[in-house]
Design a protein around this motif. Sequence first.
Motif, PDB file in Angstrom:
ATOM      1  N   LYS A   2      40.076  48.246  40.634  1.00  0.00           N
ATOM      2  CA  LYS A   2      40.122  46.983  41.251  1.00  0.00           C
ATOM      3  C   LYS A   2      38.696  46.523  41.203  1.00  0.00           C
ATOM      4  CE  LYS A   2      43.645  47.907  45.034  1.00  0.00           C
ATOM      5  NZ  LYS A   2      44.373  46.975  44.507  1.00  0.00           N
ATOM      6  N   ILE A   3      38.917  45.276  41.154  1.00  0.00           N
ATOM      7  CA  ILE A   3      37.655  44.303  40.855  1.00  0.00           C
ATOM      8  C   ILE A   3      37.343  43.481  42.048  1.00  0.00           C
ATOM      9  CG2 ILE A   3      37.030  44.730  38.468  1.00  0.00           C
ATOM     10  CD1 ILE A   3      38.320  41.633  38.545  1.00  0.00           C
ATOM     11  N   LYS A   4      36.362  43.156  42.446  1.00  0.00           N
ATOM     12  CA  LYS A   4      35.709  41.714  43.665  1.00  0.00           C
ATOM     13  C   LYS A   4      35.249  40.784  42.617  1.00  0.00           C
ATOM     14  CE  LYS A   4      32.990  41.503  47.758  1.00  0.00           C
ATOM     15  NZ  LYS A   4      31.979  42.084  48.544  1.00  0.00           N
ATOM     16  N   ILE A   5      35.656  39.638  43.072  1.00  0.00           N
ATOM     17  CA  ILE A   5      35.181  38.457  42.441  1.00  0.00           C
ATOM     18  C   ILE A   5      34.396  37.415  43.675  1.00  0.00           C
ATOM     19  CG2 ILE A   5      35.820  36.298  41.447  1.00  0.00           C
ATOM     20  CD1 ILE A   5      38.483  37.994  40.346  1.00  0.00           C
ATOM     21  N   VAL A   6      33.350  37.147  43.469  1.00  0.00           N
ATOM     22  CA  VAL A   6      32.554  36.342  44.510  1.00  0.00           C
ATOM     23  C   VAL A   6      32.076  35.006  44.047  1.00  0.00           C
ATOM     24  CG1 VAL A   6      30.875  36.425  46.249  1.00  0.00           C
ATOM     25  CG2 VAL A   6      31.958  38.523  45.760  1.00  0.00           C
ATOM     26  N   ILE A   7      32.489  34.050  44.595  1.00  0.00           N
ATOM     27  CA  ILE A   7      32.269  32.787  44.206  1.00  0.00           C
ATOM     28  C   ILE A   7      31.849  31.978  45.353  1.00  0.00           C
ATOM     29  CG2 ILE A   7      32.704  30.674  43.023  1.00  0.00           C
ATOM     30  CD1 ILE A   7      35.126  32.222  41.746  1.00  0.00           C
ATOM     31  N   GLY A   8      30.573  31.800  45.809  1.00  0.00           N
ATOM     32  CA  GLY A   8      30.025  31.356  47.072  1.00  0.00           C
ATOM     33  C   GLY A   8      30.659  32.051  48.146  1.00  0.00           C
ATOM     34  N   SER A   9      31.423  31.399  48.898  1.00  0.00           N
ATOM     35  CA  SER A   9      31.873  31.998  50.051  1.00  0.00           C
ATOM     36  C   SER A   9      33.400  32.616  49.845  1.00  0.00           C
ATOM     37  CB  SER A   9      31.882  31.011  51.383  1.00  0.00           C
ATOM     38  OG  SER A   9      32.885  29.993  51.121  1.00  0.00           O
ATOM     39  N   ILE A  10      34.024  32.390  48.693  1.00  0.00           N
ATOM     40  CA  ILE A  10      35.343  32.829  48.300  1.00  0.00           C
ATOM     41  C   ILE A  10      35.036  34.236  47.779  1.00  0.00           C
ATOM     42  CG2 ILE A  10      36.892  32.264  46.682  1.00  0.00           C
ATOM     43  CD1 ILE A  10      36.318  29.371  46.732  1.00  0.00           C
ATOM     44  N   GLU A  11      36.036  34.998  48.128  1.00  0.00           N
ATOM     45  CA  GLU A  11      36.134  36.597  47.669  1.00  0.00           C
ATOM     46  C   GLU A  11      37.618  36.643  47.186  1.00  0.00           C
ATOM     47  OE1 GLU A  11      34.799  39.673  50.102  1.00  0.00           O
ATOM     48  OE2 GLU A  11      32.727  38.972  50.238  1.00  0.00           O
ATOM     49  N   ALA A  12      37.792  37.003  46.130  1.00  0.00           N
ATOM     50  CA  ALA A  12      39.050  37.372  45.766  1.00  0.00           C
ATOM     51  C   ALA A  12      38.850  38.711  45.141  1.00  0.00           C
ATOM     52  CB  ALA A  12      39.446  36.541  44.592  1.00  0.00           C
ATOM     53  N   TYR A  13      40.232  39.538  44.939  1.00  0.00           N
ATOM     54  CA  TYR A  13      40.219  40.822  44.299  1.00  0.00           C
ATOM     55  C   TYR A  13      41.173  40.970  43.146  1.00  0.00           C
ATOM     56  CZ  TYR A  13      37.405  42.528  48.283  1.00  0.00           C
ATOM     57  OH  TYR A  13      36.278  42.573  49.188  1.00  0.00           O
ATOM     58  N   GLY A  14      41.201  41.837  42.184  1.00  0.00           N
ATOM     59  CA  GLY A  14      42.087  41.834  41.229  1.00  0.00           C
ATOM     60  C   GLY A  14      42.019  43.292  41.174  1.00  0.00           C
ATOM     61  N   THR A  15      43.692  43.460  40.509  1.00  0.00           N
ATOM     62  CA  THR A  15      44.081  44.990  40.216  1.00  0.00           C
ATOM     63  C   THR A  15      44.092  44.791  38.641  1.00  0.00           C
ATOM     64  OG1 THR A  15      45.125  45.319  42.168  1.00  0.00           O
ATOM     65  CG2 THR A  15      45.723  46.775  40.437  1.00  0.00           C
ATOM     66  N   LEU A  16      43.426  45.906  38.065  1.00  0.00           N
ATOM     67  CA  LEU A  16      43.326  46.023  36.420  1.00  0.00           C
ATOM     68  C   LEU A  16      44.511  46.675  35.938  1.00  0.00           C
ATOM     69  CD1 LEU A  16      39.619  45.892  35.941  1.00  0.00           C
ATOM     70  CD2 LEU A  16      41.144  44.078  36.519  1.00  0.00           C
ATOM     71  N   SER A  17      44.916  46.234  34.718  1.00  0.00           N
ATOM     72  CA  SER A  17      46.035  47.123  34.271  1.00  0.00           C
ATOM     73  C   SER A  17      45.435  48.383  33.511  1.00  0.00           C
ATOM     74  CB  SER A  17      46.811  46.155  33.302  1.00  0.00           C
ATOM     75  OG  SER A  17      45.818  45.523  32.484  1.00  0.00           O
ATOM     76  N   ASN A  18      46.123  49.072  32.582  1.00  0.00           N
ATOM     77  CA  ASN A  18      45.477  50.022  31.975  1.00  0.00           C
ATOM     78  C   ASN A  18      45.725  49.663  30.442  1.00  0.00           C
ATOM     79  OD1 ASN A  18      44.667  52.649  30.982  1.00  0.00           O
ATOM     80  ND2 ASN A  18      46.682  53.506  31.117  1.00  0.00           N
ATOM     81  N   THR A  19      44.697  48.718  30.036  1.00  0.00           N
ATOM     82  CA  THR A  19      44.599  48.342  28.665  1.00  0.00           C
ATOM     83  C   THR A  19      43.141  48.607  27.987  1.00  0.00           C
ATOM     84  OG1 THR A  19      43.729  46.043  29.393  1.00  0.00           O
ATOM     85  CG2 THR A  19      46.284  46.683  29.270  1.00  0.00           C
ATOM     86  N   GLU A  20      43.075  48.643  26.853  1.00  0.00           N
ATOM     87  CA  GLU A  20      41.678  48.484  26.237  1.00  0.00           C
ATOM     88  C   GLU A  20      40.693  47.460  26.839  1.00  0.00           C
ATOM     89  OE1 GLU A  20      41.392  49.136  22.054  1.00  0.00           O
ATOM     90  OE2 GLU A  20      42.866  50.344  22.170  1.00  0.00           O
ATOM     91  N   THR A  21      41.268  46.098  27.026  1.00  0.00           N
ATOM     92  CA  THR A  21      40.309  44.980  27.568  1.00  0.00           C
ATOM     93  C   THR A  21      39.874  45.486  29.185  1.00  0.00           C
ATOM     94  OG1 THR A  21      41.650  43.584  26.252  1.00  0.00           O
ATOM     95  CG2 THR A  21      40.323  42.745  27.860  1.00  0.00           C
ATOM     96  N   ALA A  22      40.716  45.870  29.709  1.00  0.00           N
ATOM     97  CA  ALA A  22      40.424  46.262  31.230  1.00  0.00           C
ATOM     98  C   ALA A  22      39.200  47.443  31.402  1.00  0.00           C
ATOM     99  CB  ALA A  22      41.536  46.836  32.095  1.00  0.00           C
ATOM    100  N   SER A  23      39.317  48.258  30.372  1.00  0.00           N
ATOM    101  CA  SER A  23      38.341  49.303  30.368  1.00  0.00           C
ATOM    102  C   SER A  23      37.106  48.854  30.003  1.00  0.00           C
ATOM    103  CB  SER A  23      38.746  50.399  29.422  1.00  0.00           C
ATOM    104  OG  SER A  23      39.842  51.337  29.732  1.00  0.00           O
ATOM    105  N   ALA A  24      37.079  47.804  28.671  1.00  0.00           N
ATOM    106  CA  ALA A  24      35.827  47.325  28.358  1.00  0.00           C
ATOM    107  C   ALA A  24      35.406  46.475  29.424  1.00  0.00           C
ATOM    108  CB  ALA A  24      36.067  46.395  27.159  1.00  0.00           C
ATOM    109  N   VAL A  25      35.946  45.638  30.181  1.00  0.00           N
ATOM    110  CA  VAL A  25      35.457  44.738  31.444  1.00  0.00           C
ATOM    111  C   VAL A  25      34.979  45.731  32.473  1.00  0.00           C
ATOM    112  CG1 VAL A  25      36.109  43.307  33.261  1.00  0.00           C
ATOM    113  CG2 VAL A  25      36.870  42.791  30.755  1.00  0.00           C
ATOM    114  N   VAL A  26      35.525  46.818  33.018  1.00  0.00           N
ATOM    115  CA  VAL A  26      34.971  47.663  33.875  1.00  0.00           C
ATOM    116  C   VAL A  26      33.656  48.326  33.519  1.00  0.00           C
ATOM    117  CG1 VAL A  26      35.467  49.759  35.006  1.00  0.00           C
ATOM    118  CG2 VAL A  26      37.098  48.187  34.949  1.00  0.00           C
ATOM    119  N   ASN A  27      33.590  48.714  32.203  1.00  0.00           N
ATOM    120  CA  ASN A  27      32.433  49.236  31.690  1.00  0.00           C
ATOM    121  C   ASN A  27      31.101  48.388  31.605  1.00  0.00           C
ATOM    122  OD1 ASN A  27      33.596  51.793  31.533  1.00  0.00           O
ATOM    123  ND2 ASN A  27      34.312  51.448  29.495  1.00  0.00           N
TER     124      ASN A  27
END
Length: 122
Positions: A2-27
């Motif tokens: 899971k990732i946390k996205i913070v923009i000013g007072s806005i917080e959103a969360y995302g669940t990542l899939s099992n892909t090479e792109t997701a792994s590269a982003v997490v790393n």
Amino acid sequence: MKIKIVIGSIEAYGTLSNTETASAVVNSLPFDSVTHRWGREIYFEVPLELELENGKEVLEIGDIAYWPPGKSICIFFGPTPSSRGNEIRAYSAVSVFGKVTGDAEVLRAVSEGERIRVEVAD
């Protein structure tokens, strides 16, 4: 993962899939960037240069994707200038690697040029 996205007072969360792109982003986390708006999409440049993986142009609300030509992450929450009718369409093919958990509509309040931080969620 899971990732946390913070923009000013806005917080959103995302669940990542099992892909090479997701792994590269997490790393590469955490990173900070500046938001841009394109219809009901926010996107922001990231320090990654990735190939297209299972490219899609028509998306769903809450999809989190990497756009190779712009070296950017895009988060979709409604129609864009490329949409036909009510569909959600990217400018060109993107690699979908996650989904916003909860209501992606909170991103409607994000303005052009706001600072954004993406990090691993606890």
